[in-house]
Design an enzyme around this catalytic site. Structure first.
Site, mmCIF file in Angstrom:
data_model
loop_
_atom_site.group_PDB
_atom_site.id
_atom_site.type_symbol
_atom_site.label_atom_id
_atom_site.label_comp_id
_atom_site.label_asym_id
_atom_site.label_seq_id
_atom_site.Cartn_x
_atom_site.Cartn_y
_atom_site.Cartn_z
ATOM 1 N N GLU A 278 5.860 -3.009 13.304
ATOM 2 C CA GLU A 278 5.895 -2.607 13.956
ATOM 3 C C GLU A 278 3.860 -2.785 14.065
ATOM 4 O OE1 GLU A 278 6.410 1.848 15.256
ATOM 5 O OE2 GLU A 278 5.255 2.412 13.833
ATOM 6 N N ASP A 279 3.218 -2.452 12.861
ATOM 7 C CA ASP A 279 1.556 -2.728 12.494
ATOM 8 C C ASP A 279 0.739 -3.558 12.871
ATOM 9 O OD1 ASP A 279 1.496 0.172 11.833
ATOM 10 O OD2 ASP A 279 2.141 -0.584 9.810
ATOM 11 N N ARG B 1 -7.148 4.063 9.869
ATOM 12 C CA ARG B 1 -6.672 2.542 9.989
ATOM 13 C C ARG B 1 -7.142 2.331 11.066
ATOM 14 N NH1 ARG B 1 -2.493 0.678 6.639
ATOM 15 N NH2 ARG B 1 -2.670 1.948 4.764
ATOM 16 N N LEU C 27 1.070 -1.415 0.102
ATOM 17 C CA LEU C 27 -0.365 0.280 -0.267
ATOM 18 C C LEU C 27 0.857 1.145 0.044
ATOM 19 C CD1 LEU C 27 -2.012 -0.977 2.832
ATOM 20 C CD2 LEU C 27 -2.895 -1.333 0.156
ATOM 21 N N ASP D 168 3.510 -5.939 2.360
ATOM 22 C CA ASP D 168 3.682 -4.694 3.692
ATOM 23 C C ASP D 168 4.636 -5.310 4.965
ATOM 24 O OD1 ASP D 168 3.278 -2.261 2.843
ATOM 25 O OD2 ASP D 168 1.193 -2.803 2.718
ATOM 26 N N HIS E 15 -0.415 7.207 9.873
ATOM 27 C CA HIS E 15 -0.445 7.238 11.490
ATOM 28 C C HIS E 15 -0.587 8.211 12.290
ATOM 29 C CE1 HIS E 15 0.320 2.679 9.607
ATOM 30 N NE2 HIS E 15 -0.938 2.630 10.258
ATOM 31 N N ARG F 2 -3.938 -6.478 5.264
ATOM 32 C CA ARG F 2 -2.350 -6.747 6.604
ATOM 33 C C ARG F 2 -3.101 -7.622 7.438
ATOM 34 N NH1 ARG F 2 1.552 -1.501 7.866
ATOM 35 N NH2 ARG F 2 2.202 -3.741 7.911
ATOM 36 N N CYS G 287 8.349 1.930 12.443
ATOM 37 C CA CYS G 287 7.303 0.719 11.528
ATOM 38 C C CYS G 287 8.238 -0.037 11.327
ATOM 39 C CB CYS G 287 7.009 0.999 9.696
ATOM 40 S SG CYS G 287 6.358 3.393 10.073
HETATM 41 C C1 CIR Z 1 1.123 0.858 4.297
HETATM 42 O O1 CIR Z 1 0.409 1.773 4.461
HETATM 43 O O2 CIR Z 1 0.038 0.228 5.882
HETATM 44 C C2 CIR Z 1 2.031 0.409 4.477
HETATM 45 N N1 CIR Z 1 2.674 0.563 3.465
HETATM 46 C C3 CIR Z 1 3.137 1.533 5.280
HETATM 47 C C4 CIR Z 1 3.121 1.462 6.766
HETATM 48 C C5 CIR Z 1 3.471 2.380 7.710
HETATM 49 N N2 CIR Z 1 3.533 1.609 9.063
HETATM 50 C C6 CIR Z 1 3.404 3.054 10.272
HETATM 51 O O3 CIR Z 1 3.512 4.001 9.848
HETATM 52 N N3 CIR Z 1 3.490 2.344 11.742
#
Ligand code: CIR
Length: 257
Positions: free
Chosen positions: A66-67, A132, A19, A61, A165, A86, A252
């Site tokens: 971290e997510d 999100r 993404l 991704d 985020h 994700r 991240c």
């Molecule tokens: C996303 O859009 O989920 C990933 N391409 C980027 C996530 C970045 N994560 C974060 O800032 N913790």
């Protein structure tokens, strides 16, 4: 906050299919792998022992570890990422955390929550509401945190769609200091903190990583680097160009605990 460990996962072969808001072009995988290797070596230099998960082509991704989780030294919470593509990343992270946490709490449907929206400042957590992380996600997390003795406050970002985020726009440095981009610097939740403002041309650097005695900063943002140095922190600049193309930043790429 002191950390001893981190979980990382190198970018996979399908990294460019992840993404992204897409305004910076396609990432170069070999370059991303090289930047990731330097990132990992830097965490080690800051005193962390790494768990390196193998690249996972099924989830483009998945390098943004971290997510799928929120961690403190004795509390693990598995999230329910806001992007459906994700959600499958969570089980891999659950398995990676199992040796370190006897139990993990879970954010449950209809809640959504990304670790990138959660910023710990000592015993307090800022929880971002974003595209999100929804209100139910924030509510469930606040309840879990409260039961473990942590306080929390909400930062609503839903009127700032360019901020993916919460931690895209702010970070907790240390010693009651926050670094924040202009759009959110005056938020009431940060009232009791010293807020170091990031000028708009350096917004990307609002996501920095304070690991033990080091502050890791995206390279190429001299004003914020000088502001952080002035306050007595050792700054380590890292080239993040390929992760930035996928809307990713320093925090991240690891789960620190
Ligand atoms: C996303 O859009 O989920 C990933 N391409 C980027 C996530 C970045 N994560 C974060 O800032 N913790």
């Amino acid at each position: 906050m002191r950390f001893t460990r981190a979980i990382v996962r190198a970018p996979c072969a399908t990294f460019a299919d992840g993404l992204t808001s897409g305004h910076l072009g396609k990432p170069d995988l070999p370059k991303a792998l090289q930047q990731h290797a330097v990132y990992c070596a830097t965490l080690e230099r800051c005193g962390l022992t790494l768990t390196r998960l193998p690249p996972d082509d099924e989830f483009p991704d998945s390098t943004f570890v971290e997510d799928p989780a929120v961690l403190t030294d004795n509390l693990a919470i598995l999230t329910r990422p806001g992007a459906p593509s994700r959600r499958g990343e969570v089980e891999g992270i659950a398995a990676a955390l199992a040796p370190f946490y006897s139990h993990a709490a879970r954010i449950e449907s209809p809640a959504t929550l990304d670790g990138g929206d959660i910023c710990q400042a000592e015993n307090h957590f800022f929880i971002g509401l974003s595209a999100r992380t929804n209100a139910e996600g924030a509510r469930q997390l606040a309840e879990i945190l409260a039961s473990a003795g942590f306080t929390s406050s909400i930062v609503d970002l839903r009127d700032s769609p360019t901020v993916l985020h919460l931690k895209t726009g702010m970070s907790y440095l240390a010693d009651g200091r926050i670094v924040a981009m202009q759009e959110i610097a005056a938020h009431a939740a940060f009232e009791e903190y010293e807020v170091i403002r990031v000028v708009p041309s350096e917004s990307y650097a609002a996501n920095l990583l304070c690991v033990n005695d080091c502050v890791i900063l995206a390279d190429g943002f001299p004003q914020i680097a000088a502001s952080v140095r002035e306050r007595g922190y050792a700054v380590i600049p890292l080239n993040m160009s390929e992760f930035r193309k996928m809307d990713g930043s320093l925090s991240c790429l690891s789960l620190r605990f």
